[in-house]
Design a protein around this motif. Structure first.
Motif, PDB file in Angstrom:
ATOM      1  N   GLY A  15      30.102 -12.690  19.281  1.00 24.04           N
ATOM      2  CA  GLY A  15      29.987 -13.851  20.155  1.00 24.04           C
ATOM      3  C   GLY A  15      31.146 -14.828  20.040  1.00 24.04           C
ATOM      4  O   GLY A  15      31.047 -15.974  20.489  1.00 24.04           O
ATOM      5  N   LYS A  16      32.245 -14.390  19.451  1.00 25.90           N
ATOM      6  CA  LYS A  16      33.409 -15.265  19.276  1.00 25.90           C
ATOM      7  C   LYS A  16      33.940 -15.774  20.612  1.00 25.90           C
ATOM      8  O   LYS A  16      34.189 -16.974  20.789  1.00 25.90           O
ATOM      9  CB  LYS A  16      34.528 -14.522  18.529  1.00 25.90           C
ATOM     10  N   SER A  17      34.131 -14.853  21.566  1.00 26.87           N
ATOM     11  CA  SER A  17      34.725 -15.233  22.856  1.00 26.87           C
ATOM     12  C   SER A  17      33.861 -16.257  23.577  1.00 26.87           C
ATOM     13  O   SER A  17      34.373 -17.229  24.147  1.00 26.87           O
ATOM     14  CB  SER A  17      34.897 -13.995  23.745  1.00 26.87           C
ATOM     15  N   LEU A 162      32.407 -19.393  11.147  1.00 26.03           N
ATOM     16  CA  LEU A 162      32.111 -17.961  11.071  1.00 26.03           C
ATOM     17  C   LEU A 162      30.841 -17.685  11.852  1.00 26.03           C
ATOM     18  O   LEU A 162      29.772 -18.212  11.524  1.00 26.03           O
ATOM     19  CB  LEU A 162      31.943 -17.530   9.611  1.00 26.03           C
ATOM     20  N   VAL A 163      30.937 -16.865  12.905  1.00 22.43           N
ATOM     21  CA  VAL A 163      29.786 -16.582  13.757  1.00 22.43           C
ATOM     22  C   VAL A 163      29.257 -15.180  13.462  1.00 22.43           C
ATOM     23  O   VAL A 163      30.034 -14.233  13.276  1.00 22.43           O
ATOM     24  CB  VAL A 163      30.140 -16.747  15.257  1.00 22.43           C
ATOM     25  N   ALA A 164      27.930 -15.064  13.403  1.00 17.89           N
ATOM     26  CA  ALA A 164      27.282 -13.795  13.078  1.00 17.89           C
ATOM     27  C   ALA A 164      26.195 -13.480  14.099  1.00 17.89           C
ATOM     28  O   ALA A 164      25.468 -14.364  14.540  1.00 17.89           O
ATOM     29  CB  ALA A 164      26.674 -13.859  11.677  1.00 17.89           C
ATOM     30  N   ASP A 165      26.092 -12.208  14.458  1.00 17.73           N
ATOM     31  CA  ASP A 165      25.116 -11.738  15.450  1.00 17.73           C
ATOM     32  C   ASP A 165      23.838 -11.304  14.728  1.00 17.73           C
ATOM     33  O   ASP A 165      23.816 -10.291  14.033  1.00 17.73           O
ATOM     34  CB  ASP A 165      25.733 -10.564  16.219  1.00 17.73           C
ATOM     35  N   ILE A 166      22.772 -12.082  14.903  1.00 19.85           N
ATOM     36  CA  ILE A 166      21.510 -11.762  14.241  1.00 19.85           C
ATOM     37  C   ILE A 166      20.734 -10.677  14.981  1.00 19.85           C
ATOM     38  O   ILE A 166      19.858 -10.022  14.411  1.00 19.85           O
ATOM     39  CB  ILE A 166      20.635 -13.030  14.083  1.00 19.85           C
ATOM     40  N   ASP A 167      21.053 -10.447  16.249  1.00 19.66           N
ATOM     41  CA  ASP A 167      20.289  -9.503  17.065  1.00 19.66           C
ATOM     42  C   ASP A 167      20.423  -8.072  16.559  1.00 19.66           C
ATOM     43  O   ASP A 167      19.524  -7.261  16.748  1.00 19.66           O
ATOM     44  CB  ASP A 167      20.743  -9.594  18.524  1.00 19.66           C
ATOM     45  N   ARG A 168      21.544  -7.762  15.910  1.00 20.49           N
ATOM     46  CA  ARG A 168      21.749  -6.400  15.420  1.00 20.49           C
ATOM     47  C   ARG A 168      21.242  -6.205  13.994  1.00 20.49           C
ATOM     48  O   ARG A 168      21.378  -5.121  13.421  1.00 20.49           O
ATOM     49  CB  ARG A 168      23.236  -6.038  15.510  1.00 20.49           C
ATOM     50  N   GLY A 192      31.727 -23.738   8.347  1.00 24.57           N
ATOM     51  CA  GLY A 192      30.383 -23.649   8.885  1.00 24.57           C
ATOM     52  C   GLY A 192      30.043 -22.247   9.351  1.00 24.57           C
ATOM     53  O   GLY A 192      30.926 -21.472   9.740  1.00 24.57           O
ATOM     54  N   ILE A 193      28.757 -21.923   9.273  1.00 24.50           N
ATOM     55  CA  ILE A 193      28.227 -20.642   9.746  1.00 24.50           C
ATOM     56  C   ILE A 193      27.445 -20.892  11.032  1.00 24.50           C
ATOM     57  O   ILE A 193      26.648 -21.836  11.110  1.00 24.50           O
ATOM     58  CB  ILE A 193      27.277 -19.997   8.709  1.00 24.50           C
ATOM     59  N   VAL A 194      27.667 -20.035  12.034  1.00 25.87           N
ATOM     60  CA  VAL A 194      26.907 -20.087  13.281  1.00 25.87           C
ATOM     61  C   VAL A 194      26.155 -18.779  13.437  1.00 25.87           C
ATOM     62  O   VAL A 194      26.757 -17.696  13.391  1.00 25.87           O
ATOM     63  CB  VAL A 194      27.826 -20.310  14.502  1.00 25.87           C
ATOM     64  N   ILE A 195      24.841 -18.848  13.586  1.00 26.30           N
ATOM     65  CA  ILE A 195      24.022 -17.664  13.831  1.00 26.30           C
ATOM     66  C   ILE A 195      23.853 -17.534  15.347  1.00 26.30           C
ATOM     67  O   ILE A 195      23.384 -18.466  16.008  1.00 26.30           O
ATOM     68  CB  ILE A 195      22.643 -17.785  13.153  1.00 26.30           C
TER      69      ILE A 195
END
Length: 501
Positions: A15-17, A162-168, A192-195
């Motif tokens: 989800g970076k873009s 730092l963004v992370a994809d929780i859906d996977r 910061g972390i972004v979920i």
């Protein structure tokens, strides 16, 4: 000097873009002049700027979100894969070379001056620069020569989200693992972390956040979670072939809709061409890989390709041929247009080398040349296939990206303009064109739909209340900015940027 913030991800397609685009629109609404930046982009979706330079579509989308004109400085290095092991390298908007992955990796640091020069040009003009990383910063086998993740962050002194994809799944493991694999200087850059892509009750994540904090403490790191972004459908251009847009196996054609089949080539490029069609209520659009899937299609589209000869051979191997295509309504775009001809000749070795017989649906041939045509174009339509209604306004805009020229042509021209008389050819139910972005012309799409309604005899009403495409896109950027503002701790984000809100 501009303030800067960087968005990196725990993996590709995290989800970076989208987050960069959302931040760009949010900062723009706050009154800042903001620009996106990505030093190195690997993508087959590209765009041509007003000055004829090529850049990745993701940064074009982000520039649109920021309400500024796309500039090749926003994406100084674009890698367009031509095979599993090599890419065409676009440097500052122009073709630099075709390079193997190993050669590019070995020479990557030599591109740093170009990256920094492009960044400095933006730095002098904007208040805020939002940088997008690539893949993951924890690709430890590549970190020595990194110029797109932490390597770039260090060069321009950028704090990182730092963004992370929780859906996977495995979001806490991917967040902690990513941070743990970084050197201490890089760890300190993450503010910061972004979920991303969360479904359900956010309070269920609280115990996980507490435990993540404890694990971070064990390695001497203190990084807060600054937001949880819910899974939300927002219609914005996707970066590349990881896009879920291409996964339409479960999509079914309808007797009450215009059915459009796009052949999903192995090296499909600029599938963003078809996004405007997906939003139309009169259309079902499906990506296909076999002739059987086009039985109920009212229109078949051959899209662009970064390796046209390879994809043409794949097309034939899959069973697509002149006999099962000749009676279909067909549009070929760029590489797909070239496939519609008699012969494709690559004596210069621009792609696969050699030559290949085309589908022989239009009477012309293509010779590949090392010089690349990259330009925006405004053309006048002078001929149409029998499945498109006559246009009252025949001017259309778009852009061209191709390395082939036409020879031995004996067909009616599709368009004519001051800069190019060969926008493509028309023969009854076949249209081939070099023009990308053609479906962003609303009147053209209206006439395509109404023409197909008439030719198929389907009882479908043309939607007269459709929002024009530019306004539609802008509304999606507004929704994205709303989502970012609602989901993130904006006060903390502004503190990271050292800006008073």
């Amino acid at each position: 000097m501009a303030k800067v913030i960087m968005v990196q991800g725990t993996m590709s397609n995290s989800g970076k873009s989208f987050l960069v685009a959302g931040l760009c629109r949010m900062f723009k609404r706050m009154g800042f002049k903001v620009a996106p930046f990505k030093s190195q982009n690997m993508a087959l979706n590209s765009f041509i700027t007003e000055d004829g330079l090529e850049m990745g579509r993701a940064q074009v989308m982000q520039a649109e979100a920021a309400k500024i004109a796309p500039d090749a400085c926003m994406n100084p290095i674009l890698l367009k894969p031509t095979s599993n092991t090599g890419s065409q390298v676009i440097l500052n908007g122009k073709v630099y070379a075709n390079m193997s992955a190993s050669d590019y990796y070995t020479n990557k640091k030599s591109f740093i001056p170009y990256v920094l020069d492009a960044y400095k040009k933006l730095d002098s003009k904007y208040d805020i620069i939002v940088i997008e990383g690539a893949g993951s910063p924890a690709e430890i086998n590549l970190n020595e020569n990194d110029i797109v993740n932490m390597g770039l962050a260090k060069l321009v002194d950028a704090p990182v989200l730092l963004v992370a994809d929780i859906d996977r799944g495995g979001v806490f493991a991917s967040v902690f693992g990513t941070v743990a694999l970084l050197d201490s200087e890089s760890q300190k850059r993450i503010k910061g972390i972004v979920i991303n892509k969360f479904r359900g009750d956010k309070t269920l994540l609280t115990p996980g956040f507490d435990m993540l904090k404890e694990h971070f403490a064990k390695i001497g790191v203190k990084i807060p979670v600054v937001g949880v972004i819910p899974m939300t459908k927002i219609d914005i251009d996707d970066e590349d072939s990881l896009s879920s847009r291409l996964d339409t196996a479960s999509t079914e054609f309808s007797n009450d809709k215009i059915n459009i089949a796009v052949i999903r080539l192995p090296h499909i490029s600029n599938f963003t061409d078809f996004n405007p069609l997906e939003r139309r209520s009169e259309i079902v659009l499906k990506y296909i890989t076999s002739p059987n899937e086009m039985a109920d299609a009212d229109l078949v589209i051959l899209p662009g390709s970064k390796n046209t000869l390879y994809d043409l051979r794949w097309l034939k191997d899959k069973g697509f041929n002149r006999n099962n295509l000749i009676n279909k309504n067909i549009i070929g775009i760029c590489g797909g247009f070239q496939m519609l001809g008699n012969n494709l000749i690559d004596e210069a070795g621009v792609e696969e080398g050699g030559s290949e017989t085309g589908l022989k649906l239009l009477n012309f041939s293509t010779v590949f040349a090392k010089k690349k045509t990259t330009r925006q174009t405004k053309t006048k339509i002078i001929n149409l296939p029998d499945f498109i209604d006559n246009l009252s306004d025949t001017a259309i805009t778009g852009y061209e990206i191709h390395m082939g020229s036409t020879i031995d042509a004996d067909e009616k021209y599709f368009t004519i303009s001051d800069i190019s008389e060969n926008g493509g050819f028309v023969n009854k139910n076949i249209l081939g064109t070099y023009i990308h972005g053609i479906f962003e012309n609303d009147k053209f799409v209206d006439c395509l739909i109404s023409g197909l309604i008439k030719k198929t005899g389907k009882k479908i009403s043309l939607n007269d209340n459709i929002t024009d495409f530019e306004s539609y896109k802008d509304s999606q950027y507004e929704l994205l900015a709303n989502l970012v503002e609602e989901s993130l701790d904006i006060e903390r984000i502004m503190n990271i940027l050292n800006i008073e809100k």
